[in-house]
Design an enzyme around this catalytic site. Structure first.
Site, PDB file in Angstrom:
ATOM      1  N   ASN A  18       0.838  -1.199   0.000  1.00 39.52           N
ATOM      2  CA  ASN A  18       0.000   0.000   0.000  1.00 39.52           C
ATOM      3  C   ASN A  18       0.875   1.253   0.000  1.00 39.52           C
ATOM      4  O   ASN A  18       1.982   1.265   0.529  1.00 39.52           O
ATOM      5  CB  ASN A  18      -1.007  -0.006   1.159  1.00 39.52           C
ATOM      6  CG  ASN A  18      -0.394  -0.125   2.538  1.00 39.52           C
ATOM      7  OD1 ASN A  18       0.507  -0.916   2.778  1.00 39.52           O
ATOM      8  ND2 ASN A  18      -0.906   0.674   3.469  1.00 39.52           N
ATOM      9  N   GLU A  50      -2.994  -4.746  -3.064  1.00 41.53           N
ATOM     10  CA  GLU A  50      -3.514  -5.613  -4.122  1.00 41.53           C
ATOM     11  C   GLU A  50      -3.462  -4.899  -5.473  1.00 41.53           C
ATOM     12  O   GLU A  50      -3.111  -5.502  -6.491  1.00 41.53           O
ATOM     13  CB  GLU A  50      -4.957  -6.032  -3.809  1.00 41.53           C
ATOM     14  CG  GLU A  50      -5.100  -6.872  -2.554  1.00 41.53           C
ATOM     15  CD  GLU A  50      -5.279  -6.046  -1.274  1.00 41.53           C
ATOM     16  OE1 GLU A  50      -5.773  -6.619  -0.291  1.00 41.53           O
ATOM     17  OE2 GLU A  50      -4.934  -4.848  -1.246  1.00 41.53           O
ATOM     18  N   CYS A 109      -9.988  -5.181   0.694  1.00 40.48           N
ATOM     19  CA  CYS A 109     -11.142  -4.285   0.810  1.00 40.48           C
ATOM     20  C   CYS A 109     -12.109  -4.573  -0.346  1.00 40.48           C
ATOM     21  O   CYS A 109     -11.783  -5.310  -1.277  1.00 40.48           O
ATOM     22  CB  CYS A 109     -10.689  -2.828   0.794  1.00 40.48           C
ATOM     23  SG  CYS A 109     -10.106  -2.236  -0.808  1.00 40.48           S
TER      24      CYS A 109
END
Length: 136
Positions: free
Chosen positions: A46, A59, A90
């Protein structure tokens, strides 16, 4: 879960990239590794931004790396995060994964101690909307 997928290698790649995450605001670092259809492993972490919500998820980084390298499909995913709760993708990342993965694609959730849980994409995103829903 498919026996031909080396989840330990995916775990190692996700664990190795997780400390590189840029998370000065949340201090919540996530690493992801995915296995592409060509057998290559792609990792991402991230990257936050002071102007929320401009940052990107681990991701998304791994998927972008896969596409940049010429991969076309995801065979498996490992998401690595710390804390007492499972760090699952998420909602937006579940949809991102769906663009390149089949409903039966395995997604493992891990922490420092190892893989904590395994799901299929269909379990995380049931009755999903994907490329087949759009006429070509």
């Amino acid at each position: 879960m498919p026996a031909d997928i080396d989840f330990e290698a995916l775990f190692a790649a996700a664990a190795a990239i997780q400390p590189r995450a840029y998370a000065p605001y949340s201090r919540f670092k996530v690493g992801t590794a995915l296995l592409a259809d060509d057998g290559a492993v792609h990792a991402g972490c991230n990257v936050e931004n002071a102007a929320y919500p401009v940052g990107s998820c681990a991701e998304a980084g791994a998927i972008a790396a896969m596409i940049a390298a010429g991969g076309k499909a995801i065979r498996a995913v490992v998401v690595f995060g710390e804390g007492a709760e499972l760090v699952t993708p998420c909602g937006a990342c579940r949809q991102r994964i769906r663009e390149f993965a089949a409903p039966e694609t395995p997604i493992a959730v891990a922490g420092p101690e190892g893989i904590r849980a395994r799901f299929t994409l269909d379990e995380l995103l049931p009755a999903s909307f994907g490329p087949a829903n759009l006429p070509r």
